[in-house]
Design a protein around this motif. Structure first.
Motif, mmCIF file in Angstrom:
data_model
loop_
_atom_site.group_PDB
_atom_site.id
_atom_site.type_symbol
_atom_site.label_atom_id
_atom_site.label_comp_id
_atom_site.label_asym_id
_atom_site.label_seq_id
_atom_site.Cartn_x
_atom_site.Cartn_y
_atom_site.Cartn_z
ATOM 1 N N SER A 131 17.213 -17.022 -5.159
ATOM 2 C CA SER A 131 16.775 -17.783 -3.993
ATOM 3 C C SER A 131 17.930 -17.877 -3.009
ATOM 4 O O SER A 131 19.097 -18.015 -3.408
ATOM 5 C CB SER A 131 16.286 -19.180 -4.389
ATOM 6 O OG SER A 131 17.313 -19.914 -5.017
ATOM 7 N N LEU A 151 9.327 -12.582 -2.348
ATOM 8 C CA LEU A 151 8.085 -13.105 -2.910
ATOM 9 C C LEU A 151 7.456 -14.183 -2.041
ATOM 10 O O LEU A 151 6.251 -14.179 -1.796
ATOM 11 C CB LEU A 151 8.336 -13.689 -4.300
ATOM 12 C CG LEU A 151 8.567 -12.728 -5.451
ATOM 13 C CD1 LEU A 151 8.658 -13.518 -6.756
ATOM 14 C CD2 LEU A 151 7.459 -11.692 -5.552
ATOM 15 N N LYS A 152 8.268 -15.143 -1.603
ATOM 16 C CA LYS A 152 7.685 -16.231 -0.823
ATOM 17 C C LYS A 152 8.750 -16.955 -0.019
ATOM 18 O O LYS A 152 9.958 -16.846 -0.291
ATOM 19 C CB LYS A 152 6.953 -17.220 -1.724
ATOM 20 C CG LYS A 152 7.847 -18.048 -2.634
ATOM 21 C CD LYS A 152 7.012 -19.062 -3.418
ATOM 22 C CE LYS A 152 7.892 -19.956 -4.292
ATOM 23 N NZ LYS A 152 7.098 -20.956 -5.017
ATOM 24 N N ARG A 153 8.281 -17.702 0.967
ATOM 25 C CA ARG A 153 9.128 -18.555 1.786
ATOM 26 C C ARG A 153 8.653 -19.998 1.623
ATOM 27 O O ARG A 153 7.460 -20.247 1.535
ATOM 28 C CB ARG A 153 9.019 -18.157 3.266
ATOM 29 C CG ARG A 153 9.422 -16.710 3.558
ATOM 30 C CD ARG A 153 9.088 -16.337 5.006
ATOM 31 N NE ARG A 153 9.428 -14.965 5.314
ATOM 32 C CZ ARG A 153 10.564 -14.583 5.881
ATOM 33 N NH1 ARG A 153 11.460 -15.511 6.227
ATOM 34 N NH2 ARG A 153 10.804 -13.320 6.125
ATOM 35 N N SER A 154 9.593 -20.907 1.594
ATOM 36 C CA SER A 154 9.233 -22.329 1.506
ATOM 37 C C SER A 154 10.217 -23.140 2.339
ATOM 38 O O SER A 154 11.336 -22.695 2.627
ATOM 39 C CB SER A 154 9.235 -22.806 0.050
ATOM 40 O OG SER A 154 10.500 -22.585 -0.549
ATOM 41 N N GLU A 167 14.682 -22.957 5.563
ATOM 42 C CA GLU A 167 13.721 -22.061 4.926
ATOM 43 C C GLU A 167 14.389 -21.416 3.719
ATOM 44 O O GLU A 167 15.496 -20.873 3.824
ATOM 45 C CB GLU A 167 13.256 -20.983 5.911
ATOM 46 C CG GLU A 167 12.137 -20.121 5.350
ATOM 47 C CD GLU A 167 11.646 -19.089 6.354
ATOM 48 O OE1 GLU A 167 10.428 -18.874 6.432
ATOM 49 O OE2 GLU A 167 12.492 -18.509 7.060
ATOM 50 N N LEU A 169 14.104 -18.586 0.736
ATOM 51 C CA LEU A 169 13.448 -17.329 0.398
ATOM 52 C C LEU A 169 13.644 -17.053 -1.092
ATOM 53 O O LEU A 169 14.756 -17.171 -1.616
ATOM 54 C CB LEU A 169 14.027 -16.164 1.208
ATOM 55 C CG LEU A 169 14.127 -16.354 2.723
ATOM 56 C CD1 LEU A 169 14.673 -15.086 3.371
ATOM 57 C CD2 LEU A 169 12.787 -16.733 3.325
#
Length: 222
Positions: A131, A151-154, A167, A169
């Motif tokens: 991450s 895979l994703k962003r949060s 953010e 990643l």
């Protein structure tokens, strides 16, 4: 002792004897703290000792990155096994800002190839995760260059600079993807079905041909 080295860098376990004021000052630097999304703060020897004690060097591994010509401790690498036991979370920090350049990352990548051989084959993990905050442009550039999949962003609270949020990643690197990226594609099909010590030794020889100065010093804890 688990250790890996290239011509200029050494990756080995950290212990109480490695605790130093310089290591403690890494996170006092605002830029370094922002890379980890933490508030800037120097760590005292007791705090560093507590941090080292969190790792058992089995499922939770802490390794130091050292610049061999100068003997400088420049960073850390951590590996944390998932509850499932088949996946692992990796984190890398280059705390010495003078070594935080893409050219240095490329040589340090030789260490990561050796690390990949060890964790994916000798330890048998199926995938690794990492991450990184979106403003850590150098690490994101490195992960993309090394073949990691986003895979994703949060969104997470941003600490240390007064901004509202950051953010985060999440990247993933599978064992098969690692094989394909590191030039072992011809072995992918058979390795999906079979893995043993002879295969791992073959991968070590392949890496040494590509990077003559790179080697696994030892993969046994003592």
């Amino acid at each position: 002792m688990l250790a890996f080295e290239t011509d200029n860098y050494l990756l080995r376990p950290l212990s109480e004897s490695d605790i130093s004021a310089e290591w403690g000052r890494w996170l006092a630097d605002t830029d370094t703290a922002n890379l980890l999304n933490v508030a800037p703060k120097a760590l005292n020897p007791g705090e560093l000792s507590d941090y080292v004690a969190r790792f058992d060097n089995r499922g939770r591994i802490l390794l130091g990155i050292f610049h061999k010509p100068s003997g400088t401790h420049i960073g850390i690498f951590t590996s944390t096994e998932s509850d499932r036991g088949s996946e692992v979370l990796w984190n890398t920090l280059i705390g010495a800002a003078a070594f935080r350049s893409f050219s240095n990352f490329l040589e340090i990548r030789q260490l990561r190839i050796l690390v990949g051989e060890y964790f994916f084959f000798e330890r048998g993990y199926e995938a690794a995760y990492a991450s990184v905050v979106s403003h850590n442009a150098l690490m994101i550039q490195y992960l993309h260059a090394a073949g990691w999949e986003l895979l994703k962003r949060s969104t997470v609270p941003r600490r240390g600079d007064g901004k509202a949020d950051a953010e985060l990643l999440l990247f993933r690197l599978s064992r098969n993807r690692w094989l394909e990226r590191e030039g072992h594609a011809s072995r992918v099909a058979s390795l999906r079905r079979h893995r043993n010590a002879q295969t791992t030794d073959c991968l070590h020889r392949h890496t040494r041909r590509r990077f003559p100065g790179a080697q696994v010093i030892s993969t046994h804890w003592r």
